[in-house]
Design an enzyme around this catalytic site. Structure first.
Site, PDB file in Angstrom:
ATOM      1  N   TRP A 159       0.793  -1.232   0.000  1.00 48.81           N
ATOM      2  CA  TRP A 159       0.000   0.000   0.000  1.00 48.81           C
ATOM      3  C   TRP A 159       0.823   1.278   0.000  1.00 48.81           C
ATOM      4  O   TRP A 159       0.277   2.363  -0.114  1.00 48.81           O
ATOM      5  CB  TRP A 159      -0.954   0.024   1.201  1.00 48.81           C
ATOM      6  N   ASN A 160       2.127   1.188   0.149  1.00 49.35           N
ATOM      7  CA  ASN A 160       2.833   2.457   0.393  1.00 49.35           C
ATOM      8  C   ASN A 160       3.065   3.325  -0.842  1.00 49.35           C
ATOM      9  O   ASN A 160       3.028   4.541  -0.733  1.00 49.35           O
ATOM     10  CB  ASN A 160       4.124   2.220   1.172  1.00 49.35           C
ATOM     11  N   LYS A 183      -2.772  -7.332  -8.758  1.00 52.60           N
ATOM     12  CA  LYS A 183      -3.580  -7.333  -7.532  1.00 52.60           C
ATOM     13  C   LYS A 183      -3.005  -6.279  -6.589  1.00 52.60           C
ATOM     14  O   LYS A 183      -1.981  -6.483  -5.958  1.00 52.60           O
ATOM     15  CB  LYS A 183      -3.558  -8.700  -6.818  1.00 52.60           C
ATOM     16  N   GLY A 236       6.152  -6.615  -0.999  1.00 56.54           N
ATOM     17  CA  GLY A 236       5.403  -6.681   0.259  1.00 56.54           C
ATOM     18  C   GLY A 236       6.304  -7.170   1.378  1.00 56.54           C
ATOM     19  O   GLY A 236       7.527  -7.022   1.302  1.00 56.54           O
ATOM     20  N   GLY A 237       5.695  -7.762   2.392  1.00 52.88           N
ATOM     21  CA  GLY A 237       6.445  -8.205   3.563  1.00 52.88           C
ATOM     22  C   GLY A 237       6.971  -9.635   3.419  1.00 52.88           C
ATOM     23  O   GLY A 237       6.436 -10.422   2.621  1.00 52.88           O
ATOM     24  N   GLU A 258      10.417  -8.167  -3.834  1.00 56.97           N
ATOM     25  CA  GLU A 258      10.942  -6.898  -3.318  1.00 56.97           C
ATOM     26  C   GLU A 258      10.345  -6.726  -1.927  1.00 56.97           C
ATOM     27  O   GLU A 258       9.173  -6.388  -1.793  1.00 56.97           O
ATOM     28  CB  GLU A 258      10.508  -5.726  -4.214  1.00 56.97           C
ATOM     29  N   LEU A 259      11.165  -6.966  -0.913  1.00 59.29           N
ATOM     30  CA  LEU A 259      10.610  -6.981   0.451  1.00 59.29           C
ATOM     31  C   LEU A 259      11.153  -5.796   1.247  1.00 59.29           C
ATOM     32  O   LEU A 259      11.556  -4.798   0.682  1.00 59.29           O
ATOM     33  CB  LEU A 259      10.925  -8.322   1.109  1.00 59.29           C
ATOM     34  N   CYS A 292      10.099   0.956   1.810  1.00 61.41           N
ATOM     35  CA  CYS A 292      10.934  -0.245   1.933  1.00 61.41           C
ATOM     36  C   CYS A 292      12.380   0.139   2.238  1.00 61.41           C
ATOM     37  O   CYS A 292      13.085  -0.580   2.922  1.00 61.41           O
ATOM     38  CB  CYS A 292      10.856  -1.077   0.669  1.00 61.41           C
ATOM     39  N   GLU A 391      11.993  -4.726  10.979  1.00 61.03           N
ATOM     40  CA  GLU A 391      11.384  -3.632  10.222  1.00 61.03           C
ATOM     41  C   GLU A 391      10.111  -3.163  10.928  1.00 61.03           C
ATOM     42  O   GLU A 391       9.235  -3.965  11.244  1.00 61.03           O
ATOM     43  CB  GLU A 391      11.038  -4.096   8.803  1.00 61.03           C
TER      44      GLU A 391
HETATM   45  P1  NAD Z   1       1.922  -7.419   2.713  1.00 66.99           P
HETATM   46  O1  NAD Z   1       2.978  -8.435   2.509  1.00 66.99           O
HETATM   47  O2  NAD Z   1       0.998  -7.556   3.864  1.00 66.99           O
HETATM   48  O3  NAD Z   1       0.966  -7.329   1.426  1.00 66.99           O
HETATM   49  C1  NAD Z   1       1.483  -7.124   0.139  1.00 66.99           C
HETATM   50  C2  NAD Z   1       0.486  -7.639  -0.886  1.00 66.99           C
HETATM   51  O4  NAD Z   1       0.412  -9.060  -0.770  1.00 66.99           O
HETATM   52  C3  NAD Z   1      -0.938  -7.110  -0.715  1.00 66.99           C
HETATM   53  O5  NAD Z   1      -1.489  -6.844  -1.980  1.00 66.99           O
HETATM   54  C4  NAD Z   1      -1.649  -8.280  -0.062  1.00 66.99           C
HETATM   55  O6  NAD Z   1      -3.044  -8.324  -0.276  1.00 66.99           O
HETATM   56  C5  NAD Z   1      -0.966  -9.451  -0.744  1.00 66.99           C
HETATM   57  N1  NAD Z   1      -1.096 -10.741  -0.041  1.00 66.99           N
HETATM   58  C6  NAD Z   1      -1.399 -10.963   1.262  1.00 66.99           C
HETATM   59  N2  NAD Z   1      -1.441 -12.299   1.509  1.00 66.99           N
HETATM   60  C7  NAD Z   1      -1.150 -12.920   0.345  1.00 66.99           C
HETATM   61  C8  NAD Z   1      -1.025 -14.294  -0.034  1.00 66.99           C
HETATM   62  N3  NAD Z   1      -1.213 -15.286   0.827  1.00 66.99           N
HETATM   63  N4  NAD Z   1      -0.682 -14.574  -1.317  1.00 66.99           N
HETATM   64  C9  NAD Z   1      -0.465 -13.564  -2.210  1.00 66.99           C
HETATM   65  N5  NAD Z   1      -0.592 -12.257  -1.905  1.00 66.99           N
HETATM   66  C10 NAD Z   1      -0.935 -11.931  -0.651  1.00 66.99           C
HETATM   67  O7  NAD Z   1       2.670  -6.013   2.739  1.00 66.99           O
HETATM   68  P2  NAD Z   1       2.073  -4.587   3.100  1.00 66.99           P
HETATM   69  O8  NAD Z   1       1.782  -4.549   4.561  1.00 66.99           O
HETATM   70  O9  NAD Z   1       0.993  -4.252   2.126  1.00 66.99           O
HETATM   71  O10 NAD Z   1       3.342  -3.638   2.765  1.00 66.99           O
HETATM   72  C11 NAD Z   1       4.387  -3.458   3.630  1.00 66.99           C
HETATM   73  C12 NAD Z   1       5.579  -4.331   3.263  1.00 66.99           C
HETATM   74  O11 NAD Z   1       5.967  -4.117   1.908  1.00 66.99           O
HETATM   75  C13 NAD Z   1       6.807  -3.962   4.095  1.00 66.99           C
HETATM   76  O12 NAD Z   1       7.467  -5.118   4.554  1.00 66.99           O
HETATM   77  C14 NAD Z   1       7.667  -3.210   3.102  1.00 66.99           C
HETATM   78  O13 NAD Z   1       9.024  -3.164   3.417  1.00 66.99           O
HETATM   79  C15 NAD Z   1       7.385  -3.903   1.822  1.00 66.99           C
HETATM   80  N6  NAD Z   1       7.737  -3.042   0.667  1.00 66.99           N
HETATM   81  C16 NAD Z   1       8.834  -3.349  -0.102  1.00 66.99           C
HETATM   82  C17 NAD Z   1       9.199  -2.532  -1.184  1.00 66.99           C
HETATM   83  C18 NAD Z   1      10.390  -2.830  -2.082  1.00 66.99           C
HETATM   84  O14 NAD Z   1      10.427  -2.353  -3.212  1.00 66.99           O
HETATM   85  N7  NAD Z   1      11.387  -3.581  -1.646  1.00 66.99           N
HETATM   86  C19 NAD Z   1       8.444  -1.410  -1.463  1.00 66.99           C
HETATM   87  C20 NAD Z   1       7.361  -1.125  -0.656  1.00 66.99           C
HETATM   88  C21 NAD Z   1       7.009  -1.960   0.401  1.00 66.99           C
END
Ligand code: NAD
Length: 499
Positions: A159-160, A183, A236-237, A258-259, A292, A391
């Site tokens: 979401w960021n 998605k 994501g995370g 990309e975490l 991130c 984090e």
């Molecule tokens: P998240 O991992 O909770 O969610 C990310 C996405 O994954 C969302 O769209 C979510 O609906 C989806 N998701 C959730 N469960 C899933 C599953 N079982 N299978 C497939 N998809 C699923 O992350 P968040 O809370 O939305 O974002 C924060 C995280 O993102 C932080 O850890 C941050 O560091 C990371 N991030 C990384 C970068 C990068 O470029 N390295 C950039 C921005 C954010």
């Protein structure tokens, strides 16, 4: 919320095969404005059935000659056109992002104005993608490679920075000739649904770009485990990333992750203290720390410690917190209530673990609603506590002193992440040495959070694998095919007669 309440909130459907479709179960959920804590629109709550429908549509579009037979030059033209249309609507799209994730309108405006550059960069690369002729070690053989797309790409974003993180996947995936199902995060889906309104106008055939909305369960799960998905691009995370890797391994889809990070800014004794302090502030308090590459640790050399700390505390205690849509605001809210609670827990933990709270550490006064938190600075004597290692994804900075170069390299690397590092020093040789020694995919010297379509991003360890951005991202969306051609006029000998 399973039914649409009798309100006038905007309702978004999903974009599949060039059409806006309702979710198969008819359900929608609310998306909230973090500045008020109030819902502001409804998003379609996709199902596994919807995912199957959208992936099949993307797969048909991949095979369809209208897209499959398009030249790289023609695809590049469409990608460029999409960038131009985004440029025309940048201001409006920036407002959608701010309403959805609470980031400053000033920052989102800047990001959205720059976003088209990523489309132009990949559009420019389109007709430079080629295989090669191989100087093969066999007579009478002409051997060459060609580059081919992979198929249906699943792009999953957090979401960021919804549109920026989507663009890093969308532009190279399209130029390479794939089709895509995006998605977005359930927290911030609206801006993407606004952006895809431009896809048809840009001239993409139906089914090439699709959006399915909803939650990780079932939408993310069924998308990443779908047998027709050949490539998963996830941001994501780490915990979610583990599910993604498990799911995609069922069908051996190619994955990039990309975490997050626990990125340090290292300030040596010869650094300009004011520049370093501004870099640190931008690194951790920009986007309220929800980045991130947030520079959540600052290692300050003991000889410059007090000077930098003074500038940090003076400026941070003046940061104007407020409505992210106002131009004068310097720090907005966190994107979700859950994220606010997470930051609060980490601050309590920091205090219990013996960290010294220097400034911030609580919700600011004067806000009746919204998910605001003060910019917070902790001092620590070492890098061992959980808040210096995990984090937080919020506006919390941990400051730690150091004396020696070797020592700070070890401290910087003492995390399971490996995304970004900032180095502040006037000594070029030292900057090179440290840049080489730190474990990170991105190193910034006397700057922080700089981005460009030309420069790749990505990390190692808990920060993931693979690269987005830059030329190499194209290879993440393509595969090589090798073609052997026998040019000999001689007949092929019987394979069972020994020669
Ligand atoms: P998240 O991992 O909770 O969610 C990310 C996405 O994954 C969302 O769209 C979510 O609906 C989806 N998701 C959730 N469960 C899933 C599953 N079982 N299978 C497939 N998809 C699923 O992350 P968040 O809370 O939305 O974002 C924060 C995280 O993102 C932080 O850890 C941050 O560091 C990371 N991030 C990384 C970068 C990068 O470029 N390295 C950039 C921005 C954010």
């Amino acid at each position: 919320m399973t039914e649409l309440a009798a309100t006038n909130l905007k309702k978004y459907n999903m974009y599949v095969n060039g059409e806006w479709i309702e979710p198969s179960n008819g359900e929608y959920f609310q998306s909230y404005n973090p500045a008020t804590g109030e819902p502001w629109c409804y998003i379609a709550k996709g199902t596994a059935e919807d995912v199957d429908k959208v992936v099949h549509a993307a797969h048909r579009a991949f095979l369809n000659s209208e897209w499959a037979n398009m030249t790289f030059t023609e695809r590049g033209r469409l990608v460029r056109k999409l960038g131009e249309l985004i440029a025309e609507r940048a201001e409006e799209l920036a407002e959608f992002e701010t309403r959805d994730n609470g980031k400053l309108i000033r920052e989102m405006r800047g990001q959205l104005k720059y976003l088209p550059e990523f489309f132009y960069y990949y559009a420019g690369l389109a007709d430079k993608i080629h295989g090669e002729t191989l100087p093969i070690d066999k007579r009478d053989m002409f051997v060459f490679t060609s580059k081919e797309p992979l198929g249906v790409v699943a792009a999953i974003t957090p979401w960021n920075s919804p549109l920026y993180l989507t663009t890093l996947k969308l532009a190279p995936a399209l130029v390479a000739g794939n089709t895509i199902v995006i998605k977005p995060s359930e927290v911030t889906s609206a801006s993407l649904l606004e952006l895809v309104k431009l896809v048809e106008e840009a001239g993409f055939p139906p089914g090439v770009v699709n959006v399915v909305t909803g939650f990780g369960q079932p939408v993310g799960d069924s998308l990443t485990s779908h047998p027709l998905v050949r490539r998963v691009a996830f941001t994501g995370g780490p915990e979610t990333a583990r599910h993604v890797v498990r799911n995609s391994s069922e069908n051996f889809a190619k994955v990039t992750l990309e975490l997050g990070g626990k990125s340090p800014n290292i300030v040596f004794d010869d650094a300009d203290p004011a520049n370093a302090a501004m870099g640190i502030i931008a690194g951790i308090f920009g986007a309220s720390g929800q980045s991130c590459v947030a520079g959540s640790r600052a290692f300050l050399h003991v000889d410059i410690y007090d000077k930098v700390m003074q500038i940090l505390v003076d400026r941070v205690s003046q940061i104007k917190i407020g409505d992210p849509l106002m131009d004068e605001t310097e720090m907005g809210p966190l994107a979700t209530k859950t994220q606010l609670e997470r930051v609060e827990k980490y601050v309590d933990l920091g205090i219990n673990e013996g960290g010294k709270l220097i400034t911030g550490g609580k919700k600011p006064g004067g806000f009746k609603q919204g998910w605001y938190f003060e910019p917070t600075i902790f001092e620590h004597t070492n890098n061992k506590s959980r808040i210096t290692r995990e984090e937080i994804f919020g506006p919390v900075l941990s400051v730690i002193p150091f004396k020696e170069e070797e020592e700070v390299i070890q401290l910087a690397n003492s995390t399971d992440y490996g995304l970004a590092v900032g180095i502040w020093s006037k000594d070029g040789a030292r900057a090179h040495r440290v840049a080489k020694a730190v474990r990170a995919g991105i190193v910034w010297v006397n700057t922080y959070r700089s981005i460009s379509p030309i420069a790749p991003i990505g990390g190692s360890g808990l920060s993931g694998f693979g690269r987005e951005g830059g030329y190499e991202a194209i290879n993440e969306y393509m595969q090589s095919k090798v073609v052997w051609i026998n040019t000999s006029t001689e007949s092929i000998p019987d394979p069972f007669i020994m020669r």
